[in-house]
Design an enzyme around this catalytic site. Structure first.
Site, mmCIF file in Angstrom:
data_model
loop_
_atom_site.group_PDB
_atom_site.id
_atom_site.type_symbol
_atom_site.label_atom_id
_atom_site.label_comp_id
_atom_site.label_asym_id
_atom_site.label_seq_id
_atom_site.Cartn_x
_atom_site.Cartn_y
_atom_site.Cartn_z
ATOM 1 N N ASP A 60 4.877 14.785 3.647
ATOM 2 C CA ASP A 60 5.061 13.352 3.450
ATOM 3 C C ASP A 60 3.916 12.614 4.170
ATOM 4 O O ASP A 60 3.569 12.960 5.309
ATOM 5 C CB ASP A 60 6.419 12.970 4.066
ATOM 6 C CG ASP A 60 6.867 11.577 3.683
ATOM 7 O OD1 ASP A 60 6.481 11.098 2.608
ATOM 8 O OD2 ASP A 60 7.629 10.979 4.476
ATOM 9 N N ASP A 108 -1.652 10.019 1.443
ATOM 10 C CA ASP A 108 -1.405 8.575 1.513
ATOM 11 C C ASP A 108 -2.568 7.891 2.210
ATOM 12 O O ASP A 108 -2.629 7.816 3.432
ATOM 13 C CB ASP A 108 -0.101 8.289 2.257
ATOM 14 C CG ASP A 108 0.113 6.787 2.445
ATOM 15 O OD1 ASP A 108 -0.645 5.996 1.845
ATOM 16 O OD2 ASP A 108 1.031 6.417 3.196
ATOM 17 N N GLU A 151 -0.134 7.310 -3.424
ATOM 18 C CA GLU A 151 0.507 5.991 -3.243
ATOM 19 C C GLU A 151 -0.469 4.887 -3.612
ATOM 20 O O GLU A 151 -1.637 4.913 -3.229
ATOM 21 C CB GLU A 151 0.963 5.821 -1.792
ATOM 22 C CG GLU A 151 1.591 4.449 -1.516
ATOM 23 C CD GLU A 151 2.318 4.382 -0.173
ATOM 24 O OE1 GLU A 151 3.102 5.313 0.134
ATOM 25 O OE2 GLU A 151 2.086 3.417 0.579
ATOM 26 N N HIS A 188 9.600 1.046 5.415
ATOM 27 C CA HIS A 188 10.141 2.104 6.280
ATOM 28 C C HIS A 188 10.936 1.531 7.450
ATOM 29 O O HIS A 188 10.625 0.448 7.940
ATOM 30 C CB HIS A 188 8.997 2.955 6.839
ATOM 31 C CG HIS A 188 8.239 3.705 5.784
ATOM 32 N ND1 HIS A 188 6.961 3.373 5.426
ATOM 33 C CD2 HIS A 188 8.588 4.752 5.000
ATOM 34 C CE1 HIS A 188 6.540 4.205 4.484
ATOM 35 N NE2 HIS A 188 7.507 5.047 4.198
ATOM 36 N N GLY A 190 11.198 4.511 2.073
ATOM 37 C CA GLY A 190 12.004 3.534 2.809
ATOM 38 C C GLY A 190 13.439 3.446 2.314
ATOM 39 O O GLY A 190 14.014 2.362 2.214
ATOM 40 N N THR A 212 16.195 4.213 3.765
ATOM 41 C CA THR A 212 17.175 3.782 4.773
ATOM 42 C C THR A 212 17.559 2.324 4.557
ATOM 43 O O THR A 212 16.682 1.458 4.531
ATOM 44 C CB THR A 212 16.573 3.942 6.197
ATOM 45 O OG1 THR A 212 16.432 5.336 6.468
ATOM 46 C CG2 THR A 212 17.460 3.300 7.259
ATOM 47 N N ASN A 228 13.099 8.716 -0.640
ATOM 48 C CA ASN A 228 12.840 9.247 0.699
ATOM 49 C C ASN A 228 13.765 8.623 1.739
ATOM 50 O O ASN A 228 13.892 7.390 1.791
ATOM 51 C CB ASN A 228 11.414 8.899 1.131
ATOM 52 C CG ASN A 228 10.360 9.685 0.383
ATOM 53 O OD1 ASN A 228 10.664 10.429 -0.538
ATOM 54 N ND2 ASN A 228 9.120 9.508 0.790
HETATM 55 P P1 13P Z 1 13.012 5.445 6.008
HETATM 56 O O1 13P Z 1 12.670 5.935 7.378
HETATM 57 O O2 13P Z 1 13.046 3.981 5.914
HETATM 58 O O3 13P Z 1 14.241 6.100 5.467
HETATM 59 O O4 13P Z 1 11.804 5.876 5.057
HETATM 60 C C1 13P Z 1 11.523 7.225 4.905
HETATM 61 C C2 13P Z 1 10.312 7.446 4.101
HETATM 62 O O5 13P Z 1 10.014 6.705 3.186
HETATM 63 C C3 13P Z 1 9.490 8.597 4.431
HETATM 64 O O6 13P Z 1 8.356 8.655 3.658
#
Ligand code: 13P
Length: 294
Positions: free
Chosen positions: A82, A104, A134, A180, A209, A211, A230
């Site tokens: 990642d 990225d 990206e 993120h 992002g 979360t 993700n």
């Molecule tokens: P979060 O930490 O917001 O879940 O995002 C994770 C992410 O996009 C890792 O590439």
């Protein structure tokens, strides 16, 4: 099943209208939580490692742990780099046996982003590895505590189309109001922009992002072409909060099962909830009634 390449998982997801969950891992417990949850629902999953986790655990050790668990899993599991920040990181991941890498460099000007991404894609494909790039910049900083959801640059659909054509990436991460870390306020994803991107871009589209994005917005994003989602912060927090809680139990004694079992169980539960939300609607009988313990 086996260690899987990422592309076959994502192409199937995009064509059938669901998404595959990608979770950040950094040790044995995090890998077991992710793969155990996927097995409990009989769904594919992606374990992914960013530069922080790679530097924390050692990329080779982490790859060996993830591969060991993936090779014995009953579902397909991909191992993905990642936010690879440069060519060397991506090559090292390929050398360690990752089945997919992200480069990225989205903060560079378009031409430079294309040139470096194309180079990584070429080497990845030569090694039988898939690649994510990206375009547009996802804000928040990968390990920020809180994010306003503001983005340095949203993805322009026309640029996204050119980027995919010129680089040959297998999957494309976009900036559509996602960021993120925990959001300060519920994010407002730009579905019109996403639809335009999806009309122009044939490859699976990735939402970083994950979360804190509400379930309804997640369902909508998947309907509009998102095939990989993700999650990092919320998964790390599930471990962190459970570690705190177990230690406040009366007569808590420090030993391995007391300290580590519950955090791994809670993290696994979170992953199961997320991949259940992202995944295809399965006939009930294909799901195991009670998840096996990891
Ligand atoms: P979060 O930490 O917001 O879940 O995002 C994770 C992410 O996009 C890792 O590439």
């Amino acid at each position: 099943m086996s260690l899987s390449d990422m592309n076959s998982l994502l192409v199937a997801a995009r064509s059938k209208g669901y998404a595959v969950g990608a979770f950040t891992v950094w040790d044995m417990e995090s890998v077991q939580a992710v793969v155990g949850a996927a097995e409990s629902l009989n769904l594919p999953v992606i374990t992914q490692v960013g530069p922080w986790e790679a530097d924390f655990a050692g990329m080779e050790l982490l790859a060996d742990i993830a591969k060991h668990v993936a090779l014995r899993a009953s579902v397909p599991v991909a191992l993905h780099l990642d936010h690879g920040e440069n060519f060397e990181r991506a090559m090292r991941a390929i050398h360690c046996g990752f089945t997919s890498v992200m480069i990225d460099v989205s903060d560079l000007p378009f031409r430079e982003n294309v040139a470096l991404t194309r180079e990584v894609v070429k080497c990845a494909h030569a090694a039988g590895v898939t690649a994510e790039g990206e375009i547009g910049v996802v804000g928040g900083g990968i390990h920020s505590a809180e994010s306003s959801g503001e983005q340095p640059a949203m993805t322009e659909p026309e640029e996204a189309e050119r980027f995919v054509k010129e680089t040959g990436v297998d999957a494309l991460a976009v900036a559509i109001g996602n960021a993120h870390g925990f959001y300060k306020a519920a994010p407002r994803l730009d579905f019109r922009r996403l639809t335009e991107i999806a009309e122009r871009v044939p490859v699976p589209i990735v939402l970083h992002g994950g979360t804190g994005i509400p379930d309804e917005a997640i369902r909508e994003a998947i309907k509009h072409g998102i095939a990989k989602i993700n999650i990092c912060t919320q998964f790390v927090a599930a471990f962190g909060k459970a570690f705190q809680e177990v230690q406040t139990e009366p007569d808590f004694a420090y030993n391995i099962p007391n300290l580590f079992t519950e955090p791994r169980r809670r993290a696994k539960q979170l992953v199961a909830e997320k991949i259940g939300l992202f995944g295809p609607r399965l006939p009930r009988r294909t799901m195991r009634s009670s998840p096996p313990e990891v």
